[in-house]
Design an enzyme around this catalytic site. Structure first.
Site, PDB file in Angstrom:
ATOM      1  N   ASP A   1     -28.778  82.820 -38.580  1.00  4.89           N
ATOM      2  CA  ASP A   1     -28.584  81.575 -39.222  1.00  4.89           C
ATOM      3  C   ASP A   1     -27.377  81.107 -39.643  1.00  4.89           C
ATOM      4  O   ASP A   1     -27.102  79.863 -39.378  1.00  4.89           O
ATOM      5  CB  ASP A   1     -29.927  81.467 -40.372  1.00  4.89           C
ATOM      6  CG  ASP A   1     -31.120  81.880 -39.889  1.00  4.89           C
ATOM      7  OD1 ASP A   1     -31.486  81.824 -38.795  1.00  4.89           O
ATOM      8  OD2 ASP A   1     -31.601  82.546 -40.813  1.00  4.89           O
TER       9      ASP A   1
ATOM     10  N   HIS B   1     -17.326  75.472 -47.733  1.00  5.57           N
ATOM     11  CA  HIS B   1     -16.445  75.714 -49.005  1.00  5.57           C
ATOM     12  C   HIS B   1     -17.439  76.222 -50.307  1.00  5.57           C
ATOM     13  O   HIS B   1     -17.111  77.121 -50.929  1.00  5.57           O
ATOM     14  CB  HIS B   1     -15.799  74.561 -49.342  1.00  5.57           C
ATOM     15  CG  HIS B   1     -14.573  74.239 -48.367  1.00  5.57           C
ATOM     16  ND1 HIS B   1     -13.216  74.634 -48.462  1.00  5.57           N
ATOM     17  CD2 HIS B   1     -14.836  73.472 -47.310  1.00  5.57           C
ATOM     18  CE1 HIS B   1     -12.573  74.238 -47.349  1.00  5.57           C
ATOM     19  NE2 HIS B   1     -13.603  73.732 -46.691  1.00  5.57           N
TER      20      HIS B   1
ATOM     21  N   HIS C   1     -10.659  63.239 -48.544  1.00  6.48           N
ATOM     22  CA  HIS C   1     -11.327  63.835 -47.424  1.00  6.48           C
ATOM     23  C   HIS C   1     -12.490  63.299 -47.070  1.00  6.48           C
ATOM     24  O   HIS C   1     -12.528  62.111 -47.318  1.00  6.48           O
ATOM     25  CB  HIS C   1     -11.589  65.266 -47.971  1.00  6.48           C
ATOM     26  CG  HIS C   1     -12.356  66.432 -46.979  1.00  6.48           C
ATOM     27  ND1 HIS C   1     -11.677  66.458 -45.869  1.00  6.48           N
ATOM     28  CD2 HIS C   1     -13.039  67.488 -47.341  1.00  6.48           C
ATOM     29  CE1 HIS C   1     -12.514  67.386 -45.088  1.00  6.48           C
ATOM     30  NE2 HIS C   1     -13.282  67.983 -46.003  1.00  6.48           N
TER      31      HIS C   1
ATOM     32  N   HIS D   1      -9.668  65.374 -41.643  1.00  6.41           N
ATOM     33  CA  HIS D   1      -8.564  66.284 -41.665  1.00  6.41           C
ATOM     34  C   HIS D   1      -7.330  65.658 -41.385  1.00  6.41           C
ATOM     35  O   HIS D   1      -7.297  64.735 -40.601  1.00  6.41           O
ATOM     36  CB  HIS D   1      -8.844  67.584 -41.082  1.00  6.41           C
ATOM     37  CG  HIS D   1      -9.948  68.399 -41.492  1.00  6.41           C
ATOM     38  ND1 HIS D   1      -9.888  69.530 -42.482  1.00  6.41           N
ATOM     39  CD2 HIS D   1     -11.304  68.374 -40.990  1.00  6.41           C
ATOM     40  CE1 HIS D   1     -11.096  69.850 -42.674  1.00  6.41           C
ATOM     41  NE2 HIS D   1     -11.713  69.300 -41.956  1.00  6.41           N
TER      42      HIS D   1
ATOM     43  N   HIS E   1     -18.306  70.713 -49.227  1.00  9.86           N
ATOM     44  CA  HIS E   1     -18.789  70.920 -48.030  1.00  9.86           C
ATOM     45  C   HIS E   1     -19.388  72.409 -47.777  1.00  9.86           C
ATOM     46  O   HIS E   1     -18.907  73.240 -48.554  1.00  9.86           O
ATOM     47  CB  HIS E   1     -17.695  70.842 -46.836  1.00  9.86           C
ATOM     48  CG  HIS E   1     -17.484  69.481 -46.478  1.00  9.86           C
ATOM     49  ND1 HIS E   1     -16.142  69.047 -46.146  1.00  9.86           N
ATOM     50  CD2 HIS E   1     -18.290  68.336 -46.393  1.00  9.86           C
ATOM     51  CE1 HIS E   1     -16.466  67.432 -45.779  1.00  9.86           C
ATOM     52  NE2 HIS E   1     -17.582  67.138 -46.163  1.00  9.86           N
TER      53      HIS E   1
ATOM     54  N   ASP F   1      -9.321  70.887 -47.974  1.00  6.67           N
ATOM     55  CA  ASP F   1      -9.379  70.057 -46.864  1.00  6.67           C
ATOM     56  C   ASP F   1      -8.774  68.657 -47.362  1.00  6.67           C
ATOM     57  O   ASP F   1      -9.215  68.242 -48.298  1.00  6.67           O
ATOM     58  CB  ASP F   1     -10.708  69.853 -46.562  1.00  6.67           C
ATOM     59  CG  ASP F   1     -11.324  71.235 -45.665  1.00  6.67           C
ATOM     60  OD1 ASP F   1     -10.500  72.058 -45.480  1.00  6.67           O
ATOM     61  OD2 ASP F   1     -12.397  71.251 -45.430  1.00  6.67           O
TER      62      ASP F   1
ATOM     63  N   ASP G   1      -4.257  73.035 -45.147  1.00  2.00           N
ATOM     64  CA  ASP G   1      -5.269  72.679 -44.187  1.00  2.00           C
ATOM     65  C   ASP G   1      -4.894  72.564 -42.816  1.00  2.00           C
ATOM     66  O   ASP G   1      -4.006  71.648 -42.507  1.00  2.00           O
ATOM     67  CB  ASP G   1      -6.071  71.550 -44.698  1.00  2.00           C
ATOM     68  CG  ASP G   1      -7.173  71.198 -43.717  1.00  2.00           C
ATOM     69  OD1 ASP G   1      -7.561  71.852 -42.896  1.00  2.00           O
ATOM     70  OD2 ASP G   1      -7.734  69.762 -43.936  1.00  2.00           O
TER      71      ASP G   1
HETATM   72 ZN   LIG Z   1     -13.580  72.638 -44.727  1.00  2.00          ZN
HETATM   73 ZN   LIG Z   2     -14.271  69.985 -45.828  1.00  2.00          ZN
END
Ligand SMILES: [Zn+2]
Ligand SMILES: [Zn+2]
Length: 552
Positions: free
Chosen positions: A48, A76, A139, A366, A73, A161, A193
């Site tokens: 998964d 993270h 971001h 990004h 996100h 990011d 990043d």
């Molecule tokens: Zn990321």
């Molecule tokens: Zn992100």
């Protein structure tokens, strides 16, 4: 006396996209930055999701002062529900990020014990010998931050990011002046990043997507169904804004999208004019060109609302001829197949589908090359470590750093588990800690290792052959030829001869070997070797062979 050095230890996110996690250690203090998941690669059958190996942290539990999360996100925050019950340390983040973390923790029933601390996007706090300052970065969701970490060795900047959108939809643009100040002050190390280090130029502004959405809402003859990540709060905002402009009402479909949107509305990160958001049952009887649906499923996740709609399997929403479907997300590497299948199914049902290859319905979050170079120029670090990316991204980002004057010897391309030790004068990779993939499969975490994955791969490639060897309970002698059952190996109806031949072969081998069936491990190996060789000669395939003994 040797002065202690600062240790930088990535536990995830270097050499891969996802499961970001970075450890910073000085003497008896450890801080952890991010705790993300990775979507499984295609060869990780049945898995998964993937989380980092945190054995190093478990061994050094007493030193950990806190986990700092840069933004909400999945790559993270997604591993927090698995780690917090084991580590039980405070988590520091901005408000929206905390909201997203709470939604995640609640899903896995890990919320009540968690210590979640909210810090403003430019706030400061102290963790052991580290002083941590947030700075806003742009971001693809609001409240994202980068980190300025004051350590006894020098200042470390972690970009999180980021990109440099000067006209973001919500959230603040990246705080370049603060970074320029730091650059003048002297920065020891920059971690930045690398996700889009391959792309030349600048990343387009989120505004572009707003314009596309406007055109779609104006022109679509029927319903508009937008799918994106539930955490992409600013995209959801753009959809609501555009719907309002074109007098459409908005209906949110699916659990995670509903939970996240409700949280973002409550915290004030999402604004909806009165009456624009509706309940699904209110949709009945409304003219189709007044309807917008927002749902998850942009990655073709099998249980998402969009995929169920595409498969005519959703209880409340069916795809209708005249629907316009907008997939507003970039495919996460590895998910392309699932997404393409979903798009095909939607087309088959008469919908118009717009996705990143055919329309400007998404911009990623990004920085591209010029933005990365700008950051490097502003911060002007002594040492540089590219983070967040596969090896080629890290490598290209290191080259960019060299192009703006950071010496090659001061640039370190690290892999997960590497220990980089830094002093004001020098940096050196001095060792390695445990790192790697921990697989989550259903309810199980971590008990599926590389061996299970290898078995699954083998099964999926060449199938399985079960050899049932019957022995007499009293005499211990073989009772006739063994039975052979196979799945996924050959069509048994067409290969009766070969299977029969292999039964004879096993019988002869065991008979001649003189082994007593009691010597099971010997027989086990013998049968496997014999059949492996025989089947490979016959078919050039290597099915998994499982000998089995029954006493009769
Ligand atoms: Zn990321
Ligand atoms: Zn992100």
């Amino acid at each position: 006396m040797v002065k202690p050095k600062l240790k930088i230890i990535p536990l995830g996110g270097l050499g891969e996209i996802g499961k970001n996690m970075m450890v910073m250690e000085y003497e008896d203090d450890i801080i952890v930055i991010d705790a993300g998941i990775m979507f499984p690669q295609e060869e990780m059958l049945g898995i998964d999701l993937v989380i980092p190996d945190i054995n190093y942290l478990l061994e050094n539990r007493d030193k950990i002062r806190g986990i700092i999360i840069t933004h909400g996100h999945e790559d993270h925050i997604g591993a927090l529900p698995y780690f917090l019950p084991q580590l039980n340390v405070p988590v520091y983040s901005t408000k929206l990020t905390q909201g997203l973390i709470s939604v995640k923790l609640k899903e896995r029933k890990a919320l009540s014990e968690a210590k979640l601390e909210v810090v403003p996007p430019n706030g400061q706090f102290t963790l052991g010998k580290f002083r941590v300052e947030f700075f806003p970065v742009c971001h693809s969701l609001p409240d994202s931050i980068g980190l300025i970490i004051y350590t006894p060795v020098g200042i470390v900047v972690h970009s999180g990011d980021f990109k440099l959108d000067y006209t973001p939809v919500s959230g603040k643009p990246t705080d370049l002046s603060r970074l320029a100040q730091l650059g003048a002050q002297g920065v020891l190390l920059l971690l930045s990043d690398s996700t889009y280090a391959e792309l030349p130029g600048y990343t387009p502004s989120e505004r572009v997507v707003g314009e596309t959405l406007d055109h779609i809402m104006a022109d679509a003859p029927g319903r508009v169904i937008v799918t994106t990540f539930s955490s992409l709060v600013s995209r959801v905002q753009q959809v609501i804004d555009s719907a309002a402009k074109h007098e459409r009402r908005v209906f949110i479909v699916g659990q995670s999208m509903s939970d996240t949107s409700r949280m973002a509305l409550e915290l004030g990160y999402l604004n909806a004019p009165d009456g624009i958001l509706g309940r699904l049952d209110e949709m009945k009887g409304m003219p189709h060109d007044k309807i917008v649906l927002i749902t998850t499923g942009s990655q073709g996740e099998p249980t998402s609302a969009l995929v169920r709609m595409a498969n005519r399997d959703h209880r409340q929403v069916h795809i209708l001829r005249g629907d316009t479907i907008v997939i507003s997300a970039t495919p996460v590497p590895g998910n392309e197949g699932l997404i393409n299948r979903t798009v095909d199914n939607l087309f088959k049902q008469g919908a118009q589908v717009l996705y990143d290859k055919v329309a400007r319905v998404h911009v990623h979050g990004h920085a591209s090359q010029e933005e990365l170079k700008l950051l490097l120029n502003l911060v002007r670090p002594t040492f540089f470590v590219p983070i967040h990316g596969e090896y080629r991204h890290l490598s290209l980002h290191a080259k960019l750093a060299q192009s703006v004057g950071i010496p090659k010897d001061n640039t370190f391309i690290l892999e997960d588990g590497d220990i980089l030790e830094i002093s004001p004068e020098a940096g050196k990779i001095t060792g390695k800690v445990a790192s790697g993939n921990v697989y989550v499969d259903g309810l199980s975490v971590g008990d599926i290792g590389p061996v299970v994955i290898r078995d699954r791969r083998m099964l999926s490639r060449d199938g399985i052959v079960v050899v049932i060897i019957a022995v007499n309970k009293q005499t211990g002698k073989l009772v006739g030829r063994p039975d052979i059952v196979s799945r996924g190996f050959v069509d048994t109806r067409e290969s009766t001869d070969m299977i029969n031949e292999s039964r004879d072969l096993v019988f002869r081998t065991l008979d001649h070997s003189g082994a007593r069936p009691a010597e099971w491990s010997f027989i086990n190996t013998k049968v496997r070797d014999t059949l492996n060789k025989f089947y490979y000669e016959q078919t050039k395939r290597r099915p998994m062979i499982l000998p089995f003994m029954v006493k009769v």
